[in-house]
Design a protein around this motif. Sequence first.
Motif, PDB file in Angstrom:
ATOM      1  N   LYS A  54      24.039  60.367  62.076  1.00  0.00           N
ATOM      2  CA  LYS A  54      24.411  59.388  62.017  1.00  0.00           C
ATOM      3  C   LYS A  54      25.873  59.514  62.170  1.00  0.00           C
ATOM      4  O   LYS A  54      26.786  59.113  62.886  1.00  0.00           O
ATOM      5  CB  LYS A  54      24.594  57.401  61.844  1.00  0.00           C
ATOM      6  N   GLN A  55      26.538  60.352  61.332  1.00  0.00           N
ATOM      7  CA  GLN A  55      27.833  61.080  61.224  1.00  0.00           C
ATOM      8  C   GLN A  55      28.443  61.496  62.075  1.00  0.00           C
ATOM      9  O   GLN A  55      29.625  62.009  63.160  1.00  0.00           O
ATOM     10  CB  GLN A  55      27.969  61.939  60.180  1.00  0.00           C
ATOM     11  N   GLU A  58      29.220  58.959  65.353  1.00  0.00           N
ATOM     12  CA  GLU A  58      30.264  58.108  65.002  1.00  0.00           C
ATOM     13  C   GLU A  58      31.242  59.308  65.021  1.00  0.00           C
ATOM     14  O   GLU A  58      31.801  58.497  66.144  1.00  0.00           O
ATOM     15  CB  GLU A  58      30.534  58.233  63.554  1.00  0.00           C
ATOM     16  N   ASN A  61      31.176  59.580  69.335  1.00  0.00           N
ATOM     17  CA  ASN A  61      32.125  57.545  69.709  1.00  0.00           C
ATOM     18  C   ASN A  61      33.648  57.800  69.656  1.00  0.00           C
ATOM     19  O   ASN A  61      34.346  57.318  70.440  1.00  0.00           O
ATOM     20  CB  ASN A  61      31.428  56.461  68.332  1.00  0.00           C
ATOM     21  N   HIS A  62      34.020  58.549  68.467  1.00  0.00           N
ATOM     22  CA  HIS A  62      35.718  58.360  67.662  1.00  0.00           C
ATOM     23  C   HIS A  62      36.086  59.142  69.726  1.00  0.00           C
ATOM     24  O   HIS A  62      36.725  58.826  69.911  1.00  0.00           O
ATOM     25  CB  HIS A  62      35.858  59.429  66.681  1.00  0.00           C
ATOM     26  N   GLU A 135      39.678  54.297  59.342  1.00  0.00           N
ATOM     27  CA  GLU A 135      38.369  54.338  59.488  1.00  0.00           C
ATOM     28  C   GLU A 135      38.412  55.772  58.408  1.00  0.00           C
ATOM     29  O   GLU A 135      37.208  56.041  58.192  1.00  0.00           O
ATOM     30  CB  GLU A 135      38.065  54.645  61.053  1.00  0.00           C
ATOM     31  N   GLU A 139      35.925  57.150  55.801  1.00  0.00           N
ATOM     32  CA  GLU A 139      34.882  57.874  55.781  1.00  0.00           C
ATOM     33  C   GLU A 139      35.549  58.946  54.873  1.00  0.00           C
ATOM     34  O   GLU A 139      34.484  59.291  53.696  1.00  0.00           O
ATOM     35  CB  GLU A 139      35.304  59.028  57.171  1.00  0.00           C
ATOM     36  N   SER A 174      28.577  47.557  62.900  1.00  0.00           N
ATOM     37  CA  SER A 174      29.534  48.361  64.062  1.00  0.00           C
ATOM     38  C   SER A 174      30.680  47.125  63.885  1.00  0.00           C
ATOM     39  O   SER A 174      30.673  46.265  63.302  1.00  0.00           O
ATOM     40  CB  SER A 174      29.485  48.203  65.523  1.00  0.00           C
TER      41      SER A 174
END
Length: 186
Positions: A54-55, A58, A61-62, A135, A139, A174
């Motif tokens: 999942k990380q 992410e 996506n960034h 974010e 994190e 989300s």
Amino acid sequence: MAVTAKKIQHKESKFEHLLQEQVKNEFTASQQYIAVAVWFDDNDLPRLASHFYKQALEERNHAMMIVQYLMDNSIKPQIPAIEQVRNDFSETRELVALALEQEREVTREIETLAKTAREEGDYTGEQFMQWFLKEQVEEVSQMSTLLNVVDRSNGNLFDVENFLAREQVGDEGSDPTAPKAAGGAL
């Protein structure tokens, strides 16, 4: 009389250059998280593997959020090759400590981007970076917590797996305030 439009040459700002570099940094972070996830998967630790898969998404996506921002501002995105990632690990703490350091490094990069946008008077760029700053606080906090749990487990990785199953670290769903990712977030 024919009128021809002159194409205005756009000179890349330092902020724009750093954004292009950040695309590479985010994709590299994504690949590093995949390497970490695969190590956990190969060692029969499904919750840790899932967390890092999942990380990886992410971070991808960034990168794609930055690509979308560049396109939205008529700046041609450059999709770069990534840095070599580490695949040789021996124990869980080492992987989570690497992930924490990676998040701290990304935080420094994002802070530099925000500072550069401000120094250059790029107010839309500065505003864009605000979400990434928020974010990164999350994190670093989540990875610090995970490292503390690993340390407290005294080698019992089932305690870490149970913690991840129970607490859903990093899985808040989300964020409606997140910038749009080119091609859509995965």
